[in-house]
Design a protein around this motif. Sequence first.
Motif, mmCIF file in Angstrom:
data_model
loop_
_atom_site.group_PDB
_atom_site.id
_atom_site.type_symbol
_atom_site.label_atom_id
_atom_site.label_comp_id
_atom_site.label_asym_id
_atom_site.label_seq_id
_atom_site.Cartn_x
_atom_site.Cartn_y
_atom_site.Cartn_z
ATOM 1 N N GLY A 23 0.823 -1.218 0.000
ATOM 2 C CA GLY A 23 0.000 0.000 0.000
ATOM 3 C C GLY A 23 0.848 1.256 0.000
ATOM 4 O O GLY A 23 0.564 2.218 -0.729
ATOM 5 N N LEU A 24 1.904 1.266 0.830
ATOM 6 C CA LEU A 24 2.784 2.431 0.871
ATOM 7 C C LEU A 24 3.518 2.649 -0.451
ATOM 8 O O LEU A 24 3.679 3.784 -0.906
ATOM 9 N N ILE A 26 2.507 1.716 -3.459
ATOM 10 C CA ILE A 26 1.544 2.202 -4.451
ATOM 11 C C ILE A 26 1.209 3.663 -4.193
ATOM 12 O O ILE A 26 1.187 4.493 -5.122
ATOM 13 N N TYR A 27 0.964 4.027 -2.938
ATOM 14 C CA TYR A 27 0.639 5.417 -2.599
ATOM 15 C C TYR A 27 1.786 6.347 -2.968
ATOM 16 O O TYR A 27 1.583 7.375 -3.598
ATOM 17 N N ARG A 28 2.989 5.975 -2.584
ATOM 18 C CA ARG A 28 4.168 6.816 -2.863
ATOM 19 C C ARG A 28 4.404 6.955 -4.366
ATOM 20 O O ARG A 28 4.780 8.030 -4.841
ATOM 21 N N SER A 29 4.192 5.890 -5.118
ATOM 22 C CA SER A 29 4.419 5.977 -6.566
ATOM 23 C C SER A 29 3.379 6.872 -7.235
ATOM 24 O O SER A 29 3.690 7.550 -8.212
ATOM 25 N N ILE A 30 2.161 6.910 -6.712
ATOM 26 C CA ILE A 30 1.139 7.799 -7.272
ATOM 27 C C ILE A 30 1.452 9.252 -6.921
ATOM 28 O O ILE A 30 1.376 10.145 -7.782
ATOM 29 N N VAL A 31 1.853 9.491 -5.669
ATOM 30 C CA VAL A 31 2.151 10.859 -5.228
ATOM 31 C C VAL A 31 3.349 11.431 -5.986
ATOM 32 O O VAL A 31 3.333 12.585 -6.418
ATOM 33 N N ILE A 38 4.287 1.328 -9.197
ATOM 34 C CA ILE A 38 2.946 0.777 -8.992
ATOM 35 C C ILE A 38 2.961 -0.723 -9.291
ATOM 36 O O ILE A 38 2.351 -1.506 -8.572
#
Length: 164
Positions: A23-24, A26-31, A38
């Motif tokens: 989750g972290l 994926i979140y970091r790659s989107i931000v 991802i």
Amino acid sequence: MEYRGIVREHKLWIKIVALIVAGLVIYRSIVTEQWIYILIGIVVFLACFFTKEHIVDEKGADIRYHLFGMNISSYWSWGEITEMQTDMKKAAPYVMLHFEKGVSIRTFIMKPEDIEPVIEMAAENNPDIFIDHMTVEEQEERERQILHEQEVERARKRTSKRRK
């Protein structure tokens, strides 16, 4: 008859930590808009739900993979398997059973009481299969012989180097 191998499963806390890490990531790659990460997060996420099982039956040796209701089978029939070997020491108190097909090897860990029926099933379904079934004592004797041969070879090399 169907015999199941012993497959190590990850503990629940490891799966939870992996889900959090996924989750972290994926979140970091989107931000940060780094889209390649991802994929890494998705792979880690999927790995948390991935299971497999080793099965030996009258048809052959099978590894079944399960992920969200999808089942994939990697099956070797008895006719394809050329050799079987047992290793009583590496997986003690269980027995490690190696199936060989050409240069490919699959290793199953099984209960000691399941080994004899599996060997009989293999010999019955494929008379051409080479079965190397050794007891612990025979295996230790073979290892002692190999170590002795290695020591003799080392001593021979040392004496030949000294002469030069």
